[in-house]
Scaffold this active site. Structure first.
Site, short mmCIF file in Angstrom:
data_model
loop_
_atom_site.label_atom_id
_atom_site.label_comp_id
_atom_site.label_asym_id
_atom_site.label_seq_id
_atom_site.Cartn_x
_atom_site.Cartn_y
_atom_site.Cartn_z
N PRO A 2 1.01 -1.45 -0.10
CA PRO A 2 -0.41 0.30 0.18
C PRO A 2 1.10 1.24 -0.53
CG PRO A 2 -0.81 -1.69 1.42
CD PRO A 2 0.13 -1.99 0.95
N GLU A 3 0.31 2.25 -0.60
CA GLU A 3 0.77 3.64 -0.74
C GLU A 3 0.36 4.94 -0.20
OE1 GLU A 3 2.90 4.41 -4.95
OE2 GLU A 3 2.75 2.15 -5.07
N HIS A 96 -5.92 -15.35 9.10
CA HIS A 96 -4.96 -14.28 9.30
C HIS A 96 -4.71 -13.50 10.63
CE1 HIS A 96 -3.12 -16.89 6.44
NE2 HIS A 96 -3.56 -16.59 5.36
N ARG A 117 0.82 -12.43 5.24
CA ARG A 117 2.01 -12.61 4.94
C ARG A 117 2.94 -12.01 6.43
NH1 ARG A 117 3.01 -10.54 -1.25
NH2 ARG A 117 0.86 -11.81 -2.54
N ARG A 160 21.68 15.55 -5.15
CA ARG A 160 22.09 13.56 -4.80
C ARG A 160 22.22 13.22 -6.42
NH1 ARG A 160 18.53 10.82 -0.57
NH2 ARG A 160 18.83 12.92 0.87
#
Length: 287
Positions: A2-3, A96, A117, A160
């Protein structure tokens, strides 16, 4: 994983259904789910009991619930498959289910952390004066945050020695952006993922951030992006932005701008999707 839009959808659900309630019990059903709480399951459950939950908050992909007097926070990271669900008391346990939190009012139901997971987790941490848990103090502000500083971000990019997609995924520079929304914003900006950040002009950085904001706002409006049943909101519902993606997941499909087939390239143990015509790769640097 998820973002920002998906995590914000969950935050809004927690704001509605969990904030303002008082914890009766916390039950840890799998110790890995609270592995970041180094004091262990018993300490986690004992410290939460009797605490009132404050307004749900988020920075980037992290969300948290202030607890008690606000000096501490329950931090949640969803990982690859974590779900925070509000269920009625007595509803069948999910396969789960890892952590169950109950509240003292009959209508509060239960807050359940489900994680197939077990890459995600919950943990308790001290919070700074602004409420931010101390362990994520290094996480940069996200592009939807009113305090996001575009000039500072552009200056950091120019300093950078990296490429633009790597920079977008660097949570110490800009938070909340992951693989999906990076590819979408780069497609909209017509930038190749390997474009050196030192070559970006201020207008290009501004356009890029604007597109990041736009694509995230559009995704947020339809509940985020769900490719399977692992990401859902607190009511167990999936998002629908996958239907609107222009680049990510569209290998060999025609670019919606020029018709050229979208390509996929392996990139940092992930995939990058781009239009080879609209997003031309940078020219090699001559030595």
């Amino acid at each position: 994983m998820p973002e920002l839009p998906e995590v914000e959808v969950v935050r809004r659900g927690l704001e509605r259904w969990a904030s303002g309630r008082t914890v009766t019990t916390a039950e840890v059903l799998h110790p890995r789910a609270i592995r970041r709480h180094t004091a262990g399951p018993l300490d986690f459950a004992t410290r939460l009991k009797g605490l009132r939950v404050g307004p749900a908050m988020r920075r980037g992909k992290y969300l948290w619930l202030p607890v008690g007097d606000g000096g501490h926070a329950m931090l949640a990271h969803l990982g690859m498959s974590g779900q925070l669900l509000i269920q009625r008391a007595g509803a069948p346990d999910e396969r789960h289910l890892r952590v169950r939190i109950t509240f003292d009012d009959a209508e509060g139901g239960e807050l359940r952390f489900v994680d197939q997971r077990t890459f995600g987790g919950l943990s308790l941490h001290p919070a700074a004066e602004d409420g931010l848990p101390d362990v994520i103090a290094h996480i940069a502000r996200d592009p939807l945050d009113p305090a996001f500083d575009l000039p500072v971000f552009h200056a950091a990019l120019r300093r950078r020695r990296t490429t633009v997609k790597r920079a977008l995924l660097d949570q110490s520079l800009i938070s909340g952006v992951g693989n999906i929304y990076a590819d979408e914003a780069l497609w909209r900006t017509r930038l190749h993922y390997d474009r050196p950040t030192a070559t970006l002009t201020r207008p290009q950085t501004t356009e890029l951030v604007d597109h990041v904001r736009d694509v995230m706002t559009e995704a947020l409006a339809v509940g985020g992006t769900s490719f399977d049943s692992l990401y859902v909101n607190v009511n167990g519902e999936s998002g629908y932005f996958a239907r609107s993606l222009d680049a990510y997941g569209r290998e060999d499909e025609p670019c919606r701008r020029c018709g050229t087939p979208v390509r996929r390239r392996a990139w940092m143990n992930r995939s990058s999707y781009f239009c080879p015509r609209c997003q031309r790769p940078p020219r090699p640097v001559r030595t």
